[in-house]
Design an enzyme around this catalytic site. Structure first.
Site, short mmCIF file in Angstrom:
data_model
loop_
_atom_site.label_atom_id
_atom_site.label_comp_id
_atom_site.label_asym_id
_atom_site.label_seq_id
_atom_site.Cartn_x
_atom_site.Cartn_y
_atom_site.Cartn_z
N LYS A 21 0.83 -1.21 0.00
CA LYS A 21 0.00 0.00 0.00
C LYS A 21 0.87 1.25 0.00
O LYS A 21 0.58 2.23 -0.70
CB LYS A 21 -0.92 0.02 1.23
CG LYS A 21 -2.10 -0.91 1.17
CD LYS A 21 -2.94 -0.74 2.42
CE LYS A 21 -3.98 -1.82 2.55
NZ LYS A 21 -4.74 -1.72 3.81
N ASP A 37 -1.13 3.90 10.77
CA ASP A 37 -1.93 2.81 10.20
C ASP A 37 -2.72 2.10 11.28
O ASP A 37 -2.91 0.90 11.23
CB ASP A 37 -1.00 1.83 9.47
CG ASP A 37 -1.77 0.90 8.54
OD1 ASP A 37 -2.71 1.35 7.88
OD2 ASP A 37 -1.41 -0.30 8.46
N LYS A 89 -4.36 6.37 8.01
CA LYS A 89 -5.46 5.48 7.65
C LYS A 89 -6.70 5.86 8.44
O LYS A 89 -6.65 6.03 9.66
CB LYS A 89 -5.09 4.02 7.93
CG LYS A 89 -6.20 3.05 7.53
CD LYS A 89 -5.77 1.60 7.61
CE LYS A 89 -5.71 1.10 9.04
NZ LYS A 89 -5.37 -0.33 9.12
#
Length: 790
Positions: free
Chosen positions: A199, A316, A356
């Site tokens: 990612k 994240d 995120k």
């Protein structure tokens, strides 16, 4: 039997083909038989040719059973609907439900992506007093279906319904369908630890490498980054793979089973990464929602980045919300905020941030995004193709940090304290908003962007969920472009299409040969000794030399990774495992070093610290440095040494580069010489070299002079032009631009060194009492240098 294969299967065999009807010489009886066969086949035309053939051999006739008297079951036995490890006869409700979303009009898969940025924020930074009045406290809320301000009511209702369909499915069924339905699924982690690393490769490429090449990164500067709430560390593995020894990462995550797994970094060297867990450092718990941990981590990062902060932060964070997926946004709101708090506390001006998030329907979440828009020059909500389309995950991408006084950090950390107080007291209260609703809705550009973003991602998520549902019901469905899309994406993201594999194990001799092509280090002669007799003849032009203060003879060091480091013994011609040293040096590294004894304090209170001093670099984490000029090699070695430094691990021996001087500036060396009483060295004070920006020193053995030019070139000084130039001693050519073959590679530098040894009788400090005539004195050397200067 697969109905979709019946046509091709039935026509693949001449035995089962109906084409005999048109064959020459086919009798009337044959045609009658053919018509009878057609009657038999017709009810079974949905099944394969093998099934048809088997039924015909058993004498099957439509409408009758297969017994001797045509008795037996007439209707077809249905295929088993058993799914997963459930009881026999259990009906799975999800398989009988219909999803009223047409997923077949989804966007065609592609490696090309477009990031839609917010219009720039043109307002000023809010005052502290103004922000303190923004927080809205009210009754704790645990429902999401009424949050229709930042998303259309119909869209929100549909996405919640689509999510709930899968409540009755086993995870394995869901995963298998997802694997077949997502065109990007087979990209996986590639050469990396997990999908998170891929990612980051995806986002870094699409965002013009704003993470690995941020605008605020200076030339020859180490890239500092922080990885927050990101165990096991996939994000960091990608960054370290991309930057190698030019980056240093700080990790902050929850201690426990989801901690960083540095031993699983196969694509990169984990020695450039240092976890920290807040209060008590490496012994802390890593709870990011603890304000003391946040402040301790901020202090640690700023202290070890010269108070500037990191170039970018990755966050994240998340935790399991199984069974409560629809209110994931509410359950993770404080975690989301604390990741932002952490980033705002350690970023340098101009730095970048990627966070995120999940659904962004509530005023609380939208308020956080609004604050990010104030804190950064550019912000976007972006869902990369590596983020599965069926989940609500997306990323807030922020570029150009501008809150130099960290006002927003100070505001949000107070909000965090307030939320923690509510949790301790068990009251049914919560912070419902960090920015007033009238500000969020009054900023029309912000409001329109968030509403459009939420609805767009929610619609695509519904399509992804509907597609998984269809693939769950029909296990014959499969996305056909996965292999093609994988190759296109990896090429665009500049990631090799290889399978992840552990580094090959080898021995030190084989590693040295693999890197250098030599079976062992060259048996170079010792550095030529400088005396008062050969000083003039040995040094050819002061501009061609650099120098450093030496403590012991140097040797070649090879690292096989971590603490597996070996030193070449010139006398025995073999590698010695330096088990007495505790260092973490990346694999495929070859250095020329001195194992120095640094001193702290004086006399009886003095203690020794063993330190590795780099005097030259051959390979840094696999990068061949030998052809670079000496200044570049040492500059790279300094970045390398800083990147592997771990101040939180006090038990490790330090690695540092020698302080390099130009010969014309050799006088600066003697300003750092101090007479000190050395423990175990008698009562007479000895010259000690004080290390810059340190309270440590070492007893020098002399000065080593390194020639940085190679024949036939020499650097000289033009008095008429008042500048340096390059002179070819073979052709008498003079040029002002540096010739490509002027700089000496490692091999020439290592074989042309000179050393001025400070043996007994050499006076290098004015307070020393005597000096032998045949040895070079400090004044003699400096006078020689001055005579060569303009």
């Amino acid at each position: 039997n697969n109905p979709s294969t019946s046509t091709s299967s039935s026509s693949s065999s001449g035995e089962d083909s109906p084409s005999t009807e048109d064959s020459p010489g086919c009798s009337g009886l044959g045609k009658a038989v053919k018509r009878k066969m057609d009657e038999v086949v017709q009810p079974l035309d949905m099944y394969s040719s093998v099934a048809n053939k088997m039924m015909r051999k058993m004498g099957y006739q439509p409408g009758t059973g297969l017994g001797r008297e045509k008795q037996g079951r007439v209707d077809i036995v249905p295929a088993s609907e058993q799914r997963g490890r459930r009881g026999l006869g259990l009906k799975i409700k999800a398989l009988n439900k219909d999803v009223v979303i047409d997923w077949e009009d989804e966007k065609p898969p592609s490696a090309e992506e477009v990031v839609d940025w917010f219009p720039p924020y043109d307002g000023g930074m809010p005052e502290k007093g103004e922000m303190e009045a923004w927080a809205d406290v009210g009754k704790k809320k645990l429902v999401i279906d009424d949050e229709t301000l930042f998303c259309d009511n119909g869209v929100l209702k549909t996405v919640l319904e689509c999510k709930s369909i899968f409540d009755d499915l086993e995870g394995q069924e869901m995963r298998k369908a997802r694997m077949r339905s997502n065109p990007y699924e087979t990209i996986r982690g590639g050469i990396f630890l997990n999908r998170a690393a891929m990612k980051m490769a995806n986002m870094d490429s699409i965002l013009d490498f704003m993470f690995t090449q941020p605008k605020c990164l200076g030339n020859n500067e180490i890239l500092y980054f922080a990885d927050v709430c990101a165990g096991p560390g996939g994000f960091s593995e990608y960054i370290l793979w991309k930057k190698k020894w030019r980056a240093k990462g700080f990790g902050f995550t929850l201690k426990g089973p989801n901690d960083f797994k540095l031993g699983d970094f196969f694509a990169a060297n984990s020695e450039f990464f240092e976890p920290h867990y807040g209060v008590n450092g490496i012994d802390g718990n890593g709870d990011i929602m603890n304000t003391s941990n946040l402040e301790e981590f901020q202090d640690f990062v700023l202290t070890n980045t010269n108070e500037k902060g990191v170039h970018f932060v990755m966050a994240d964070g998340g935790f399991s919300v199984e069974g409560q997926e629809n209110i994931q946004e509410i359950l993770t709101k404080q975690l989301l905020m604390c990741q932002i708090v952490c980033a705002l506390s350690i970023l340098r001006v101009g730095g970048n941030f990627v966070l995120k998030t999940f659904d962004l329907f509530t005023p609380f979440s939208n308020g956080l995004i609004y604050l990010l828009r104030i804190a950064f020059e550019n912000v976007a909500i972006y869902k990369p193709v590596t983020s599965r389309p069926a989940n609500s995950e997306r990323y807030a991408v922020c570029q150009g940090y501008r809150d130099e006084d960290r006002q927003l950090f100070n505001y949000l950390i107070e909000i965090n304290d307030q939320m923690n107080e509510f949790k301790k007291s068990s009251v049914n209260q919560d912070v419902k908003a960090v920015v007033p609703l009238e500000i969020l809705t009054g900023d029309q550009e912000f409001f329109n962007y968030m509403k459009t973003s939420n609805e767009s991602i929610a619609k695509e998520q519904c399509k992804g969920l509907a597609k998984i549902h269809a693939f769950t019901k029909d296990r014959s469905l499969r996305e056909t472009k996965q292999a093609q899309v994988r190759l296109e994406c990896l090429k665009k993201w500049q990631v090799p299409d290889r399978v992840r594999s552990a580094p090959q194990k080898t021995d030190v001799s084989s590693l040295f040969y693999k890197l250098t092509g030599l079976k062992e280090p060259h048996a170079n002669s010792e550095s030529k000794m400088l005396t008062s007799d050969n000083l003039l003849s040995s040094i050819r032009g002061v501009f061609n030399y650099k120098c450093y203060v030496s403590s012991v003879n140097s040797s070649i060091l090879v690292s096989m990774g971590g603490s597996y480091i070996f030193l070449w013994n010139k006398n025995n011609r073999r590698w010695l495992n330096l088990t007495q040293l505790k260092c973490l040096i990346p694999r495929d590294t070859i250095l020329e070093v001195e194992i120095a004894q640094e001193l702290k304090g004086e006399s009886k209170g003095q203690h020794r610290v063993t330190t590795i001093h780099i005097v030259d670099a051959l390979f840094l984490a696999g990068d061949d440095m030998r052809a670079l000029n000496y200044a570049e090699r040492m500059q790279s070695a300094a970045i390398f040494a800083e990147a592997i430094r771990k101040p939180s691990c006090k038990h490790l021996n330090l690695v540092r580069t020698k302080e390099i001087f130009r010969l014309e500036d050799a006088g600066k060396i003697f300003t750092q010489l101090k007479l000190k009483t050395v423990k175990g060295g008698g009562s007479i004070p000895r010259p000690c070299y004080e290390i810059t920006n340190s309270d440590l020193c070492f007893v020098p053995r002399g000065i080593v002079f390194v020639r940085t030019s190679q024949d036939p070139w020499s650097m000289e000084y033009s008095r008429s032009q008042n500048r340096k130039y390059f002179f070819n001693m073979r052709t008498n050519e003079s040029v002002f631009e540096c010739p490509p073959d002027f700089n000496a590679p490692y091999d020439i530098c290592s074989t042309s060194r000179l050393i001025w040894e400070w043996r007994d009788g050499v006076k290098v400090h004015p307070d020393q009492q005597h000096h032998r005539v045949n040895n070079i004195s400090t004044d003699q050397l400096l006078n020689f240098v001055r005579s060569k200067l303009p």
